[in-house]
Design a protein around this motif. Structure first.
Motif: not given
Lengths: 303, 266, 630, 705
Positions: D1-4, D33-37, D219-225, D204-206
């Protein structure tokens, strides 16, 4: 909203009654013959009786007479008030039209050359007495350049007064410039406060450009305090009209008051002051209504 | 902005009150033969229609303008603060009545009241101070009342009650000192305003009476002959009055900005 | 007496100095009056044309408010009479001949009166009213009946402003028409002919029969009997004033009946009055004249001056130049140049027929005894810088006053010897110092106040009623809004301080000054300046109204002077009148009963292409003679 | 997955007249894309400035001095302002912290939501409003057709935040920046909003950047911190990895400061000493060195690089922690009720045992307390209704103990506090304090009694007179009560400053010169100087950062032990209450719905509302499923002007039946532990697995022991 309006109207009525009381108290200070001219036969009775009798006359539209056997104050008022309203109306509209953008601009670009320039101009006009400003305008734009008449319109008909832009310009401009200075300073501070708000940041984050931010978000929010100021400024503007009207020989209400003061014509001063006061009270009421229209929080919170 | 204003004010005060000690002129006697001289040797700012040296006159006139302006501004702010604080403090019906009185007072144009009062009493300096203050305190009252109402609900004011303190303590120790900032701003504006009102009264012939002189009636006399080309007669007092009014207004603006940032102390 | 306003110099003010005027006895001699000048730069031809409109700026602050010539005191102004009523309704006798304030037989409705013992015969010329009816003796009686009815009814009534108790019509016992054009009056005493003509008959304006109505179309009875007058008076008064009535002047069935050269066509609520030339006018008609005449009111001199400088859409053709704006004339010339900003006007100067002075309050219990001392009045007059005021704040447009008869315009009433002497009391503080020092006063020249050191009535003593330690400390009220007056007062205060006289001067509205000085309690004032006294409609400069214990003269009362004045009033011939006038004025000039101040000129600006001729010192105007040139 | 989004060595400075603040000092991160930080840190660490830098909306004087921010390959730093405007709102959506200030009060909600559509899509008014309704529906706004025409002040806090989210996603941005989106909200709503964000992200794939100071939120909601400190990223890794093995001492300290976790141990909360670094000066070494418990001399001289010992987990520390914190316990789900019911053996109470006061009765007994605020309307301001702020509340508090009052905003807990300290007069009921009924006292007597009960406000700064020096502020209670001689005051002030951990020279300074935590210490010092028996603390820590919060909580507990103080501790945060309180009162719409010992309530709530509150507390876990744990509460409390009939909670209650709307339940004994519950259908014990209250000392979950 209706309850708010009704309550606000009751307040306005209370204010009007107080205005009549203050005016009447001032009348008590006036020399005897002048008082008799207004209160008539009640001159020797108790203050309250006199007041009520005077109030009764006022309510019947009798503001006294200009001089013994002369014209009534109400009649004098009827011919002069529309002129003052034209003068004050135009100047206030112009003042708002200039001061609002000028104030917003100063808030948005405080350190630009134009921003500094506007600020200096605002201070200059703010600190210049109206008669000086008017005289300078007459000297340069009237007598000097001959662009505008040095005297206000003298026509009998109001229609002619309005269309005689050449003569109407300088009096309106004189009154407007002073008013602009007051409003622009206020607008700048209101807009600066508004610009600090987070919703402005939010709008920018939505991609709104500066224009949109200023027009759609800052303008209306900063108008709210300015409208209040406008309501409070009405007496001040009318007072300014007094100087401007006498300077430009414009036979409006202020002019008549000024003449009356010169001649110690107390009935005229009192009658007109009363009308000014009532007008200002109504103006303040209208400003509050406008305030409610502009700020939905008031509309609902006070309903 | 604030320091520039203070600098202007200090300079103008020194000019008006110390200037005459250095620059001696006869501002008492009238010499028609020296009337309307343009600036030049002997009269750096020219002379007026009565032959008085303009520079010396601006100094002397400034004393009256500043004295009346400051005294009236302070008095107005003082009266207005008392009224506003009382109104805001008592609240309820008292507040409603007191504020309606203020509303009514504001509704009557200042200049008209001035006209009426000054036509009854001879306008000496103390009378002018009283009269200008009597018509200017209203806006302060409104402002201070709003401030008092706001301060009354502040938590540090409520803490007094929690600590077992009585209301006078809340007013004297907390509300009053914290309202002082607002009042200080207002005083500054009031003084500038009072100087302008005084000038306007001169236009109506109701300002300080000769042999006293203030900037307002200097300007007024000069405005009458504005087309005769005696520009120095209008420029000298005009610049002086503008500097002082602008300085007081700027000072007020600066104080207000300072107050705003202080209240955002977090 | 008539309230007029001097064209003072203060701008931005509506209220200016006041001149009051009362009747006197008059004999007419020539003198030089106003002087025309006004070098104009523009190219104006000399070919007279007929027609056109002339707009005339009225005296600032005094607009035309009252059309009925029987005018009450409050409206008895120069504008109402000189600029409006006289143009419509001619007075029986017209004063102002060329520049002289004397009777003008050409413009009068009647031939000069003939006196025969206690009867006077007046013969009317064949004038016609604009409705075609002749001007008759009945019309004159209409006026007399009216004045009799209104002024004897209630004492102190102010229905007619020109009325003075005890004089006309109180001093006639009978009046009747001999025929349509002839009228005979019987006098109560044997009055001087000059006085009765110039100060008494001068008040009468014949009223048309058409006005003898009590309502529209209802005939009144004032022409026939005094008793019929009240109802007529009430009707006419209500038709002249009241809300928006000026608007009704135009086309009014009452006011459109005129015998003068003008007729009102319209008027506005703002008192702008438009008149058209009355083609039925029976008087001398000029070959060329304007046919529309507009009275335009102005609030202030400044506004009027601005309008002249920048005519805009409604140019004023004849207006006034404020003295402060007038460049000082070159030495020796009467009229200077126009201000550079006034390009299309020429400047004319009128010295109005008036006396300028201000009174001491002789009745004041505190300072009256001081004012009673001749040496003091001499000292005080020596502090008055008339020359300086003329050349200074009056910009050269003033004339020094030397005695109770105005020395400009020069009239036969003026004593030659006095005229030659000129001002005997020019500014001289050292003389004032000497006069005070040699009369028991300790004069302070170092800032203190001079006080009486030696009380008593002998030489080198202060005089009767003055105690040791009494200070020369006076209050003075003066009319606000007149620039030169303010400067003059300032200078007086300044000069007085040189000899330790302390004057606290306060400006007040003119009306206040006048009412205080004329009606205030004896201790309510000390010195009061309002300006001047204008001789109209009482055109003789006799002293009975001013100097016989009159409030106008500060209650100055002197038996010698009173006797002198009586002589002038009863003089039956021109020469005895002039003789007694000269005797009186030489005496009074030495007495200094009041403080003489300079007369200020009225500066008239008229459009370059409008010829208005020399203007009368009585301040009446004749626009029916004005014409444009091409 | 390419970095947005790729941020490379970003430096942002704010130039003030006197100094330059290095707000962002060389950070690099990337987001697919779609990742949560999750961007975490204390206030002033630069996280908000990082978010602002991405938007290029910096405060006056702020500018990006170097570095690159590439969005899909485009360097935003180099972009002209017009193009940047096109990106804002269309490619990047933003949610602000405080929905009450981020919405323009004079514009309808619909107009503001539609604004980005109008700006970017050139939509006309009609289409834009239609879109606004769609988006509102997307954020699950009830009655979106009505809401579009309403103004912000007509909406509740939660609805406002939904509107703000709707405005941010109206153009379906690819990146959403949420800056503290829930800090200003109640816990119950916080949970809903977080869940909504999760769903929207998936639908929405945000990509999402979630900026917060609260580890519980991410906690539990993000992919990375990315943990930020002093304008730098100090630890950067997958969320699971950070929660499992925090390597940077700062990250570890943040975890340790959480009251949620602290209850388990017997120790006090860990609090990070000192204050965040002054970013106006650049330090040579590690910026955290001064506050780090493991720092060596080396640290203050050398700056550590951001790297790691295994891929995907980088940190900037010379002496990383490995598993001091206890290894993986955070990695697994910790059932909420499990930690809430955790055993706390700290000997912090038991007044009788302390020998403090008689055991004759409670220090405070509140009985049937009622407070209504009249609502006036119409011309004559007649009273038309009443806000029932406190309705028949009764509870007791023993000397030396802490009663925690908990509930959503508007539940009346603050009114109770104000009634207790005499800022309001009760309409009915009694307040029996140390044997005196305060409601019966005259004003004068009441004033004299004021020494006994003191108050701490949430906003310490607002409660300290800005014009007064600290010495005057602290001396004021003594002066009011005329306690002791003036000479002794100085000594008392100095001693109390020392006790609350402030230097003696603090006495000569003004409140504005202190940090938030120090101000709360001052407020505590003022409350304490009169030696009260009871301190009413109204949300004393909710405005503070976690680390500072820990300091204050610790201090309060220390002082309680020292003086035998009682606290009435008011908070909307159950975890804080749990940490502080011996017993808990749960309020809902002016009613006390449950009261009892803290352990019992946390272990086995009897009222469905209590249950909902517990479920709403964010879980400190990296496990997405654990984060979804529990049902929580939906909706917001209705207006107190017109409280629901019967049980006031019934409209929101999952268990409500017909009787609930009809009949008001009374507080009834619920369990042997002294729990009282006002509910027709109280929850059965052990509904959600935790052991019964009586067995509170049993281990809650295997992973805990």
């Amino acid at each position: 909203m209706t309850a708010f309006l009704a309550r606000r109207m009751l307040q306005a009525i209370a204010v009007v009654i107080l205005v009549t009381l203050i005016v009447f108290t001032l009348l008590e200070l006036a020399p005897g013959p002048d008082r008799a001219a207004v209160v008539g036969t009640a001159a020797h009775s108790q203050f309250l009786v006199q007041y009520l009798s005077w109030l009764g006359q006022v309510l019947h539209g009798n503001l006294g007479v200009v001089s013994a056997g002369g014209e009534s104050v109400a009649a004098l008022l009827a011919t002069s008030l529309p002129r003052t309203l034209i003068l004050v109306g135009f100047s206030t509209l112009i003042a708002l039209a200039v001061a609002i953008p000028a104030g917003i601009f100063q808030a948005a670009r405080p350190s630009s050359v134009t921003g500094h320039g506007l600020r200096v101009l605002t201070y200059v006009f703010y600190s210049m007495p109206a008669f000086v400003l008017g005289s300078v305008l007459i000297l340069f734009l009237g007598v000097g350049a001959r662009w505008f008449g040095a005297e206000g319109p003298q026509y009998a008909g109001l229609g002619q007064v309005i269309t005689d832009w050449r003569d109407l310009t300088l009096p309106v401009l004189t009154l407007a410039l002073g008013t602009i200075a007051i409003f622009a300073r206020y607008m700048r501070s209101a807009a600066a406060d508004s610009l600090d708000e987070e919703y402005v940041e939010a709008a920018r984050a939505r991609g709104a450009d500066e224009r949109r931010v200023l027009l759609r978000h800052v303008l209306r929010n900063s108008l709210v305090p300015v409208v209040t100021l406008l309501g409070l400024s009405i007496p001040q503007i009318l007072g300014g009209a007094l100087v401007v009207e006498s300077l430009f020989n414009f036979p409006g209400v202020g002019f008549q008051i000024w003449q009356a003061a010169q001649n110690h014509n107390v009935p005229v001063i009192l009658g007109f002051t009363l009308v000014f006061g009532v007008g200002a009270a109504i103006g303040s009421l209208l400003a509050d209504i406008a305030y409610a229209l502009l700020d939905p929080r008031v509309r609902y919170a006070r309903a | 902005m604030g320091s520039a204003a203070v600098a202007i004010l200090v300079a103008m005060f020194a000019f008006c009150f110390l200037g005459p000690l250095v620059y001696h002129t006869d501002q008492v006697h009238v010499f028609f033969k020296f009337a309307n001289l343009s600036p030049g040797a002997g009269h750096p700012l020219g002379t007026d229609a009565d032959g008085d040296d303009e520079l010396g006159r601006v100094m002397v006139g400034g004393q009256a303008s500043l004295e009346v302006g400051i005294a009236a501004g302070l008095l107005a702010a003082f009266l207005g603060s008392l009224w506003g604080a009382a109104s805001g403090y008592f609240g309820g019906v008292t507040d409603a009545v007191m504020m309606r009185i203020v509303d009514a007072g504001i509704a009557i144009p200042t200049i008209v009241v001035l006209l009426l009062i000054v036509t009854i009493y001879r306008p000496t300096e103390p009378v002018l101070v009283l009269v200008i203050a009597a018509t200017s305190w209203l806006s302060t009252a409104r402002l201070v009342r709003a401030e008092a109402l706001a301060l009354r609900t502040r938590e540090y004011v409520q803490m007094v009650r929690v600590m077992g303190g009585a209301s006078p303590r809340a007013v004297l120790r907390h509300i009053a000192p914290n309202a002082l900032g607002t009042i200080a701003v207002n005083v500054s504006f009031q003084i500038g305003n009072a100087i302008l009102i005084l000038a306007t009264l001169s236009y109506l012939g109701l300002g300080v009476q000769f042999p006293a002189v203030d900037w307002g009636n200097m300007i007024f006399s000069a405005v009458q002959t504005i087309s005769s080309g005696y520009w120095w007669q209008i420029v000298s007092p005009g610049v002086a009055i503008m500097l002082v009014v602008v300085a007081f207004t700027m000072l007020g603006d600066a104080l207000r900005d300072g107050l705003k940032s202080k209240s955002r102390g977090r | 007496m008539r309230l007029t306003r001097t064209r003072g110099s203060r701008r931005g003010r509506g209220v200016l100095g006041v001149c009051c005027a009362v009747a006197g006895l008059a004999v007419v001699v020539a003198a030089c009056g106003p002087v025309g000048s006004g070098a104009s730069s523009s190219t104006v031809g000399t070919t007279p044309t007929n027609g056109g409109t002339a707009t005339y700026a009225t005296i600032p602050g005094l607009s035309a408010t009252y059309i009925f010539p029987f005018t009450p005191g409050a409206d008895f102004s120069a504008t109402n009479s000189d600029d409006l009523q006289y143009l419509l309704y001619r007075p029986l006798y017209w004063f102002g001949d060329g520049t002289q304030p004397t009777l003008n037989p050409q413009l009068s409705l009647a031939d000069p009166p003939t006196f025969n013992g206690r009867t006077v015969t007046i013969t009317l010329k064949p004038y016609r009213w604009s409705n075609g009816q002749p001007v008759t003796a009945e019309n004159v009686i209409f006026w007399i009946n009216m004045e009799k009815a209104e002024e004897t009814a209630a004492s102190g009534a102010d229905e007619y402003g020109g009325y003075v108790a005890g004089t006309f019509p109180d001093n006639i016992t009978g009046w009747r028409a001999i025929n349509t054009h002839t009228l005979v009056m019987t006098l109560r005493g044997s009055y001087g002919q000059a006085w009765f003509t110039d100060n008494e008959l001068s008040q009468i304006t014949p009223l048309p029969s058409a006005w003898d109505v009590t309502a529209s179309g209802t005939k009144g009875g004032c022409e026939r009997a005094i008793s019929g007058c009240q109802a007529v008076y009430n009707y006419l008064t209500s038709a002249s004033v009241g809300p928006a009535n000026p608007v009704k002047w135009g086309g009014s069935p009452i006011w459109s009946v005129v015998d003068g050269p003008w007729q009102v066509t319209s008027a506005t609520a703002q008192n702008q009055v438009t008149m058209r030339y009355n083609t039925m006018y029976s008087g001398p008609a000029a070959a060329n004249h304007v046919d529309t005449f507009i009275l335009e009111p102005f609030a202030s001199e400044q506004a009027e001056f601005n309008q002249l400088q920048d005519p805009g859409n409604n140019p004023v053709d004849v207006g006034y130049l404020p003295t402060v704006d007038a460049p000082v004339p070159a030495a020796g010339s009467q009229v200077g140049s126009n201000p550079v900003s006034l390009t299309n006007y020429k400047l004319t100067v009128i010295y109005p027929w008036m006396l300028s002075y201000y009174p001491y309050n002789w009745q004041n219990p505190t300072v009256g005894p001081i004012f009673s001392q001749l040496y003091f009045r001499q000292a005080f007059q020596s502090l008055q810088d008339q020359e300086g005021v003329v050349s200074g704040p009056m910009h050269g447009y003033g004339k020094v006053t030397i005695g109770p008869v105005t020395d400009y315009p020069v009239t036969p009433y003026l004593s030659r010897s006095l005229e030659m002497q000129g001002d005997q009391w020019t500014l001289d503080p050292s003389r004032a110092d000497r006069l005070l020092s040699t009369n028991g006063w300790h004069v302070s020249t170092t800032g203190g106040t001079t006080f009486c050191a030696h009380a008593g009535t002998g030489p080198n003593e202060c005089g009767a009623g003055i105690k040791v330690g009494t200070k020369l400390d006076f209050t003075m009220i003066y009319a606000a809004g007149v620039d030169w007056m303010e400067s003059a007062v300032k200078e007086l205060v300044s000069n007085a301080s040189l000899v330790g006289i302390n004057i606290t001067a306060t400006s007040q509205p003119t009306n206040t000054v006048v009412s205080t000085a004329l009606g205030g309690a004896p201790d309510s004032w000390e010195l009061a300046e309002w300006g001047s006294w204008t001789y109209s409609p009482d055109f003789l400069p006799t002293g009975e109204e001013l100097f016989m214990k009159s409030p106008f003269g500060g209650f100055y009362n002197n038996p010698t002077n009173n006797a002198d004045i009586e002589k002038t009033l009863t003089a039956q011939t021109t020469s005895t009148f002039d003789q007694s006038m000269h005797t009186w004025q030489v005496y009074l000039a030495k007495e200094l009963p009041v403080v003489w101040t300079p007369n200020v000129a009225t500066l008239v600006e008229s459009a370059d292409n409008l010829v208005i001729g020399p203007q009368s010192s009585t301040l009446t105007i004749n626009p029916e003679d004005w014409y444009y040139v091409k | 997955m390419a970095d947005l989004l790729t941020i490379t060595d970003l430096h942002t400075e704010i130039r003030l007249s006197g100094a330059t603040v290095r707000a962002v000092n060389g950070i690099s991160l990337s987001l697919a894309e779609g990742e949560c930080l999750g961007l975490v840190g204390e206030s002033g660490c630069g996280k908000t400035m990082t978010a602002r830098s991405i938007l290029r909306l910096l405060p006056p004087g702020g500018m990006i001095t170097s570095g690159a921010i590439e969005l899909d390959g485009t360097d935003l730093v180099q972009l002209p302002e017009e193009l940047m405007q096109q990106i804002r709102g269309s490619d990047i959506g933003t949610i602000f912290q405080d929905p009450s200030t981020a919405l323009n009060p004079t514009m309808t909600v619909g107009t503001q939501i539609a604004e980005s559509v109008v700006v970017h899509k050139g939509a006309d008014k009609q289409a834009a409003l239609a879109r606004a309704i769609d988006v509102l529906r997307l954020v699950r706004m009830p009655e979106p057709e009505r809401v579009v025409g309403q103004y912000p002040h007509e909406l509740s806090g939660g609805m406002r935040q939904r509107s703000l989210i709707a405005a941010a996603i109206a153009c379906e941005p690819r990146l959403l920046i949420a800056d503290e989106p829930t800090t200003a909200l109640d816990v119950t709503i916080q949970r809903e909003i977080l869940e909504l964000l999760d769903e929207l992200r998936r639908d929405l794939g945000m990509a999402v950047i979630l900026v917060t100071h609260d580890l519980g939120v991410i906690g539990g909601r993000t992919d990375k911190v990315a943990v930020m400190y002093g304008g730098r990223i100090v630890e950067y890794a997958a969320t699971r990895s950070v929660f499992a093995t925090p390597r940077h001492p700062y990250t570890e300290a943040l975890f340790d400061a959480l009251p949620e976790l602290a209850v388990k141990g017997s120790r006090a909360l860990y609090s990070i000493p000192g204050r965040p670094p002054d970013m106006r000066t650049e330090s040579a070494g590690c910026s955290f060195a001064a506050r780090c418990r493991y720092a060596q001399d080396w640290c203050s001289a050398h700056a550590p690089e951001l790297d790691g010992d295994h891929p995907g987990h980088s940190y900037a520390c010379f002496f990383p922690v490995s598993s001091v914190f206890g290894g993986g316990q955070a990695a697994a789900a910790i059932p909420v009720s499990a930690w809430l019911s955790g055993h706390d053996p700290s000997p912090r109470r038991s007044p009788a045992a302390d020998g403090n006061g008689s055991s004759s009765g409670p220090l405070l007994r509140v009985t049937g307390l009622v407070k209504d605020y009249p609502v006036t309307a119409g011309l004559l301001r007649r009273k038309v209704a009443a806000v029932s702020a406190v309705a028949d509340v009764s509870f007791e508090l023993a000397a030396g103990e802490t009663l925690g009052l908990v509930g959503e905003s508007g539940c009346g807990k603050t009114t109770v506090a104000r009634l207790l300290v005499g800022l309001e007069q009760a309409d009915a009921g009694s307040i029996d304090f140390a044997g005196t009924d305060l409601t019966q006292l005259s004003t004068r007597q009441r004033r004299a009694q004021a020494t006994g009960i003191q108050l701490m406000f949430q906003d310490a700064f607002a409660s300290l007179d800005p014009m007064m020096r600290v010495r005057s502020i602290l001396r004021e209670p003594l002066l009011i009560q005329k306690a002791g001689r003036r000479r002794s005051h100085r000594r008392q002030v100095n001693r109390i400053l020392d006790e609350v951990g402030l230097p003696a020279d603090a006495a000569d300074r003004f409140a504005r010169e202190f940090s938030g935590g120090q101000r709360q210490r001052l407020a505590l010092a003022r409350a304490l100087i009169q030696r009260p028996a009871l301190i009413v603390a109204d949300e004393p820590v909710s405005a503070l950062d976690v680390s500072v919060q820990a300091q204050i909580l610790n201090l309060m507990r220390k002082l309680q032990r020292q003086y035998g103080l009682s606290y009435l501790f008011i908070s909307h945060d159950l975890s804080v209450i749990r940490y502080m309180a011996d017993s808990i009162g749960v309020m809902y719409l002016g009613k006390l719905v449950e009261v009892g010992p803290a352990e019992a309530i946390c272990a086995a709530p009897g009222h469905p509302y209590t249950r909902g509150l517990i479920d709403a507390v964010p879980v400190v876990t990296a496990d997405p499923e654990a984060a979804q744990f529990g049902g929580g509460l939906s909706g917001e409390p209705p207006a107190a002007t017109d409280p629901p009939s019967g049980c006031r909670f019934h409209p929101r209650c999952p268990l409500a039946q017909e009787i609930c709307a009809r009949q008001e339940p009374q507080l009834q004994p619920h369990s042997a532990a002294g729990q009282f519950v006002a509910c027709h259908f109280p929850l059965e014990e052990a509904v959600s697995s935790p052991p019964p209250a009586g067995a509170a000392d049993l281990p809650a979950a295997p992973s805990l022991s």
